[in-house]
Every structure is written in structure tokens, then in C-alpha cells.
Design an enzyme around this catalytic site. Sequence first.
Site, PDB file in Angstrom:
ATOM      1  N   HIS A   1       0.847  -1.205   0.000  1.00  0.00           N
ATOM      2  CA  HIS A   1       0.000   0.000   0.000  1.00  0.00           C
ATOM      3  C   HIS A   1       0.882   1.256   0.000  1.00  0.00           C
ATOM      4  O   HIS A   1       0.648   2.187  -0.764  1.00  0.00           O
ATOM      5  CB  HIS A   1      -0.873   0.076   1.265  1.00  0.00           C
ATOM      6  CG  HIS A   1      -1.901  -1.006   1.391  1.00  0.00           C
ATOM      7  ND1 HIS A   1      -2.089  -1.714   2.556  1.00  0.00           N
ATOM      8  CD2 HIS A   1      -2.809  -1.492   0.519  1.00  0.00           C
ATOM      9  CE1 HIS A   1      -3.076  -2.578   2.385  1.00  0.00           C
ATOM     10  NE2 HIS A   1      -3.525  -2.474   1.160  1.00  0.00           N
TER      11      HIS A   1
ATOM     12  N   LYS B   1     -18.876  -5.990   7.086  1.00  0.00           N
ATOM     13  CA  LYS B   1     -17.684  -6.814   7.334  1.00  0.00           C
ATOM     14  C   LYS B   1     -17.078  -6.410   8.668  1.00  0.00           C
ATOM     15  O   LYS B   1     -17.163  -5.255   9.048  1.00  0.00           O
ATOM     16  CB  LYS B   1     -16.636  -6.546   6.241  1.00  0.00           C
ATOM     17  CG  LYS B   1     -16.713  -7.475   5.057  1.00  0.00           C
ATOM     18  CD  LYS B   1     -15.432  -7.336   4.271  1.00  0.00           C
ATOM     19  CE  LYS B   1     -15.484  -8.122   2.975  1.00  0.00           C
ATOM     20  NZ  LYS B   1     -14.378  -7.762   2.103  1.00  0.00           N
TER      21      LYS B   1
ATOM     22  N   ARG C   1      -1.553  -5.990  -8.491  1.00  0.00           N
ATOM     23  CA  ARG C   1      -0.494  -6.938  -8.121  1.00  0.00           C
ATOM     24  C   ARG C   1      -0.257  -7.983  -9.197  1.00  0.00           C
ATOM     25  O   ARG C   1       0.853  -8.296  -9.540  1.00  0.00           O
ATOM     26  CB  ARG C   1      -0.857  -7.651  -6.813  1.00  0.00           C
ATOM     27  CG  ARG C   1      -0.584  -6.797  -5.615  1.00  0.00           C
ATOM     28  CD  ARG C   1      -1.259  -7.325  -4.404  1.00  0.00           C
ATOM     29  NE  ARG C   1      -2.683  -7.062  -4.472  1.00  0.00           N
ATOM     30  CZ  ARG C   1      -3.494  -7.102  -3.440  1.00  0.00           C
ATOM     31  NH1 ARG C   1      -3.021  -7.428  -2.268  1.00  0.00           N
ATOM     32  NH2 ARG C   1      -4.772  -6.820  -3.574  1.00  0.00           N
TER      33      ARG C   1
ATOM     34  N   SER D   1      -2.971  -7.568   2.955  1.00  0.00           N
ATOM     35  CA  SER D   1      -3.231  -7.421   4.387  1.00  0.00           C
ATOM     36  C   SER D   1      -3.593  -8.768   5.009  1.00  0.00           C
ATOM     37  O   SER D   1      -3.197  -9.068   6.138  1.00  0.00           O
ATOM     38  CB  SER D   1      -4.390  -6.446   4.616  1.00  0.00           C
ATOM     39  OG  SER D   1      -4.051  -5.179   4.140  1.00  0.00           O
TER      40      SER D   1
HETATM   41  P1  ADP Z   1      -5.721  -5.935   0.475  1.00  0.00           P
HETATM   42  O1  ADP Z   1      -6.702  -6.146   1.587  1.00  0.00           O
HETATM   43  O2  ADP Z   1      -5.845  -6.949  -0.648  1.00  0.00           O
HETATM   44  O3  ADP Z   1      -4.305  -5.764   0.901  1.00  0.00           O
HETATM   45  P2  ADP Z   1      -6.861  -3.271   0.069  1.00  0.00           P
HETATM   46  O4  ADP Z   1      -8.303  -3.278  -0.234  1.00  0.00           O
HETATM   47  O5  ADP Z   1      -6.496  -2.757   1.410  1.00  0.00           O
HETATM   48  O6  ADP Z   1      -6.169  -4.642  -0.261  1.00  0.00           O
HETATM   49  O7  ADP Z   1      -6.058  -2.487  -1.061  1.00  0.00           O
HETATM   50  C1  ADP Z   1      -6.172  -1.141  -1.358  1.00  0.00           C
HETATM   51  C2  ADP Z   1      -5.454  -0.858  -2.648  1.00  0.00           C
HETATM   52  O8  ADP Z   1      -4.080  -1.191  -2.539  1.00  0.00           O
HETATM   53  C3  ADP Z   1      -5.932  -1.669  -3.858  1.00  0.00           C
HETATM   54  O9  ADP Z   1      -5.819  -0.831  -4.993  1.00  0.00           O
HETATM   55  C4  ADP Z   1      -4.957  -2.777  -4.001  1.00  0.00           C
HETATM   56  O10 ADP Z   1      -4.835  -3.243  -5.304  1.00  0.00           O
HETATM   57  C5  ADP Z   1      -3.684  -2.080  -3.570  1.00  0.00           C
HETATM   58  N1  ADP Z   1      -2.739  -3.015  -3.015  1.00  0.00           N
HETATM   59  C6  ADP Z   1      -2.934  -3.861  -1.998  1.00  0.00           C
HETATM   60  N2  ADP Z   1      -1.821  -4.567  -1.756  1.00  0.00           N
HETATM   61  C7  ADP Z   1      -0.896  -4.144  -2.676  1.00  0.00           C
HETATM   62  C8  ADP Z   1       0.448  -4.512  -2.988  1.00  0.00           C
HETATM   63  N3  ADP Z   1       1.080  -5.456  -2.300  1.00  0.00           N
HETATM   64  N4  ADP Z   1       1.083  -3.870  -3.978  1.00  0.00           N
HETATM   65  C9  ADP Z   1       0.430  -2.912  -4.689  1.00  0.00           C
HETATM   66  N5  ADP Z   1      -0.835  -2.533  -4.457  1.00  0.00           N
HETATM   67  C10 ADP Z   1      -1.492  -3.143  -3.476  1.00  0.00           C
END
Ligand code: ADP
Length: 161
Positions: free
Chosen positions: A18, A42, A91, A129
Site C-alpha cells: 500500500h 464486514k 499486483r 493485508s
Molecule cells: P488488500 O486487503 O488486498 O491488501 P486493500 O483493499 O487494502 O487490499 O487495497 C487497497 C489498494 O491497494 C488496492 O488498490 C490494491 O490493489 C492495492 N494493493 C494492496 N496490496 C498491494 C500490494 N502489495 N502492492 C500494490 N498494491 C497493493
Amino acid sequence: MNQTVICPGSFDPVTLGHLDIITRASRMFDKVLVAVLVNSSKRPTFSTEERIELLREATKELPNVEIVSFEGLLAEYCKKSGIGTIVKGLRAVSDFEYEFQMAIANKKLNPQLETIFLTADADSTFLSSSMVREICSMGGDIGNFVPACVHDRIVRKLCQS
Ligand code: ADP
């Protein structure tokens, strides 16, 4: 043009993946709003306030980044706030289909809204996450997966749950 973009997500909790996307967006645009999704159906591991605090700490060196929360439709939030661009991280191919559908749906709901994708950093393409939560709750080391300044807080919380 003074351009504000929005990086939406659950951030439950913030990861280095992120932070990479937020940091790169902050170099490309005048202002980045990081929007924490409040989804009442959720139950996140970290409360909205905790997710916001961790993001604030992790982005404190980035002056043009602001952390907010939103409930309901992102397209509506953007319309109300006058934001025309969503920035998301991609990703892998597995992210693509869902993100593609979301981008089109958001544009149908709010035709002014564009979605821009940044490719994930090679080191964080595997990172999510949920993976951080799982590894940490089983006693694994998450030092390479979350921002150093919030590492201990994340570990403490995940050890309790
Ligand atoms: P997650 O729960 O899958 O980690 P989120 O809903 O919190 O994802 O993700 C928010 C944004 O960050 C989304 O656009 C997601 O594609 C992006 N994102 C999440 N993890 C990564 C990563 N490892 N690298 C790049 N972008 C990411």
C-alpha cells in the site's frame, strides 16, 4: 492543473505494498487522499480509527497525503468531494478482472471518474493485508511486509486477536 486523487482500500492493516502505491501517487499528483473503507457488513481486524492511525503514522513524511474514511459507494464519495481520479495498485492478473469491473462500474455511476492503475513493486506483488494477518497470528515475522514505524503496533494487535 491542481489534481487530487484518491487511493481507496480496506488497509486492514497498511502494508509496504500500500505504502509503495501511496508514495508513488504522491509524487505524481498534487494531493492524495487515502480513503479507508468503512464496511459495516464486514468486521475488520483493525477498527476504522486504528486503520486511519496506522496510515497516518506510515505516511507522516508525505505532506501531500491525507487519510480519510468513507462509507457506501466510492463513486458517490468522489462526486461529493469533487475528486475525478482513483489510483489503485495492481499486483497480478488475479487483481485485474475485479479491478477492471470496478473501474467500469464506477464510471457508469459517475462518468467523470477515471481509474488509474500502478503496477505493484516487484517486491510486493505477493503481499496483502490478509497475508500479513495470517503470518503474524501464527507467530511469523512480518518485518519485511509492513512499514517499520507501525510494525510493533500491528504485531501487538494481531497477537491479541
Ligand atoms: P488488500 O486487503 O488486498 O491488501 P486493500 O483493499 O487494502 O487490499 O487495497 C487497497 C489498494 O491497494 C488496492 O488498490 C490494491 O490493489 C492495492 N494493493 C494492496 N496490496 C498491494 C500490494 N502489495 N502492492 C500494490 N498494491 C497493493
